[in-house]
Structure formats: C-alpha cells, structure tokens
Design an enzyme around this catalytic site. Structure first.
Site, PDB file in Angstrom:
ATOM      1  N   ASN A 166     -10.258  -0.154  -0.112  1.00 23.42           N
ATOM      2  CA  ASN A 166      -8.800  -0.065  -0.056  1.00 23.42           C
ATOM      3  C   ASN A 166      -8.238  -0.658  -1.344  1.00 23.42           C
ATOM      4  OD1 ASN A 166      -6.058  -0.319   0.436  1.00 23.42           O
ATOM      5  ND2 ASN A 166      -6.298  -1.175   2.487  1.00 23.42           N
TER       6      ASN A 166
ATOM      7  N   CYS B 158       0.806  -1.227   0.000  1.00 23.30           N
ATOM      8  CA  CYS B 158       0.000   0.000   0.000  1.00 23.30           C
ATOM      9  C   CYS B 158       0.838   1.277   0.000  1.00 23.30           C
ATOM     10  CB  CYS B 158      -0.952   0.007   1.197  1.00 23.30           C
ATOM     11  SG  CYS B 158      -2.020  -1.450   1.275  1.00 23.30           S
TER      12      CYS B 158
ATOM     13  N   HIS C 118      -3.282   7.147   2.190  1.00 26.93           N
ATOM     14  CA  HIS C 118      -3.694   5.857   1.662  1.00 26.93           C
ATOM     15  C   HIS C 118      -5.097   5.560   2.193  1.00 26.93           C
ATOM     16  CE1 HIS C 118      -4.101   1.648   1.024  1.00 26.93           C
ATOM     17  NE2 HIS C 118      -3.773   1.290   2.255  1.00 26.93           N
TER      18      HIS C 118
END
Length: 328
Positions: free
Chosen positions: A285, A122, A255
């Site tokens: 996500n 990520c 993020h």
C-alpha cells in the site's frame, strides 16, 4: 467549444530496495515480532514492497515519476503551469515548503508556476486529479502535473505487525492537458470526519516535541467495512454523472490497499477480476502513490489503451474517498 482535460502522460518510480515478506518477517523476528509470508499474503495479498533509503525524500521519488510523465506527454518541464502533489509524508516537517514546491525546483521549472500539496491520505491522488480537471476546464491552467508520492516506511511502527507489513514507498504521476474530446469524464469526492480515528497518526507536536504517537494507527476491520461500502457507492456516482454503466468500464484501478477490499469492490460493481489492475502484491500500500503507480504499470505494459474507460478510486484517513472516471 467545451474544454476537457485528458491524461497525456503517466510515470512512476519505486525505490530500488525491494523487501519481500520473508525478509521483513526475518527482520521482525529479531525484535520478537512473529509473522510470515503466508500470514501477510492471506490478509492483504502483499508479497513485497519497496523502501526508500535513508536521505531519500518523497520529492526525489516524485521527480523521477514526473520526468517520465512529462516525457510521455511530449512536453518539457517548463511547459507545466501547475503542480498538485498528494502526500502524507512531505519532505519537510509541518509540510512547508510544500513538497510540490521542492519538486518544482528539482525539475528545474523556472516559470513560477503554481505548486501545492494535497493531504487526503490514500485518496489524495483522486482529490488532486479532480482539482486538476477543474483548473483545466476553467481555462486557468493548461498543463497540470498531478503526483502521488509517499515514504510510508518512516511512519510505521515495526512493533505492530498488523500495520507495518502493509505499506511501502513509491511515486506515480500524470500530466493532464486540455482536450476538445472528453478525457476525465467525471469525478466525485467525499469525506466524513467522524471516522477520523480509524486511520490516523494520533500524535501532534508542541514546542518542538512529539506529543502522543508519531506512528500510523489503523483499525483494520473498521477500515475494511467502510472502504468496501463507500468505494462501490462513489464509483456508481461517477458512472451516473458520466451517464455510463459499470459494464462500460474497461479497467478498474482502485487504491492498492488490500486485495480483499479490491476484489470486494469489483464484485459489487459486477466487474470480472480480469478487469482490475493489481500491483498491491509487489508494491504494498503506497497510499496516494498507489493509483498512479498502477495506472502507469498498465499503460506501459499495454493493458490500458487509448479510448479505454478507466475507473480510479480510493479511500483514506480523514475519512476521505473519491473516484475519477477517465477515458484514455
């Protein structure tokens, strides 16, 4: 003359198939897994996510986002002289040929430019941005295409409701070009391999067979605790490197992992939530794709304007984390 890098174009792409919490809950119920829209939203802030259709690869998503970014930058594909693509879900098993090379081919870039994948999960996009900035500042490359592209839906265990409801598929891209004026103001990257087991795919391959699990594993509480701590610290490190304060940040683009982590980070930095770009509610996500997806959304709807200071930061498996402070 001091050379800087600047974001000249942004782009994003989400696969057409949008899956709401209600739809996902119904699908999971067929397998005896109980969840609900209320349960998912209360723990993550996610209401929907997008899934790629069978046969669609990360490179396909990346190409669509890249075309938008290249077009906004006023360039042609063959003007790109370096591609850095962040992904944890590459087109090919083992990661080669690299998905960046596949994107080069699909974009029709015929100038033999360098192309490489980056694996920091990520945090991959901020890692890739930092690398691109260094290449441009050194003078070795001019027009760098930086991409985050993921198809996480294919590494999810849909018997584990604590993880399968959180992730989605998508791609985002930016084009960095040289500038006489500061664009990327500072970058900071970190990793701590001692925390590698809290977010990982624990399996591996031996003699063509998967040994162990090929699905994503996450210790949610451990990730949450570590994420909030390191995101505040790395943002302040980037601000210090740029000789700036948090009050000079126009937009925080973290993020898009979990709304509680995002809000906690903004609070620690003393930023009002109105200064944070949020897409996690509609995208889920999307790992390395989440920051460029959110950035492009805010650029195209007019929130992020030329001259704005944007803090981008992420955490990911490894454990990795980093931040990029940029002036648009």
């Amino acid at each position: 003359m001091t050379l800087y890098s600047k974001i000249a174009g942004t782009g994003s792409y989400l696969p057409p198939r949008r899956v709401t919490n209600q739809e996902l809950a119904a699908q999971l119920a067929e397998q005896g897994i109980e969840t609900s829209d209320e349960w998912i939203v209360s723990r993550s802030g996610i209401s929907a996510r997008h899934y790629a259709d069978k046969g669609v690869m990360a490179s396909d998503l990346a190409v669509e986002a890249s075309r938008q970014a290249i077009d906004m930058a006023g360039l042609a594909p063959n003007d790109i002289d370096l591609i850095i693509l962040a992904t944890s879900t590459p087109d090919h098993f083992g990661g080669f040929p690299s998905t960046a090379c596949v994107v080069q081919r699909k974009l029709g870039i015929a100038n033999a430019c360098a192309a490489v994948d980056v694996q920091a999960v990520c945090s991959g996009f901020v890692y890739a941005m930092s690398m691109a900035d260094s290449f441009i500042r050194s003078g070795t490359h001019r027009n760098v295409l930086v991409i985050g592209a993921e198809i996480f839906s294919r590494i999810l265990d849909f018997k584990d409701r604590t993880t399968c409801v959180l992730f989605g598929d998508g791609a985002g891209a930016v084009v960095l070009t040289p500038s006489a004026e500061p664009g990327v103001l500072a970058t900071k990257l970190h990793a701590d391999g001692s925390h590698g087991d809290i977010l990982c795919i624990p399996g591996n391959v031996s003699n063509g067979a998967v040994v162990g699990s090929a699905f994503l594993h996450m210790d949610g509480q451990a990730v949450f605790k570590l994420a909030v701590s390191v995101l505040e610290k790395v943002a302040n490190e980037a601000l210090k490197a740029a000789d700036m304060t948090a009050g000079q940040i126009d937009w925080l683009i973290p993020h898009q992992a979990n709304i509680r982590i995002m809000q906690g980070t903004a609070k620690k930095l003393g930023l009002p939530l109105e200064k944070m770009v949020v897409t996690v509610d509609q995208h889920g996500n999307t790992s390395a794709a989440s920051i460029p997806l959110a950035l492009d959304a805010a650029v195209r709807d007019g929130r992020v304007k030329p001259g704005h200071n944007v803090m981008m930061e992420g955490v990911g498996g490894g454990f990795t984390w980093g931040a990029v402070l940029a002036r648009m």
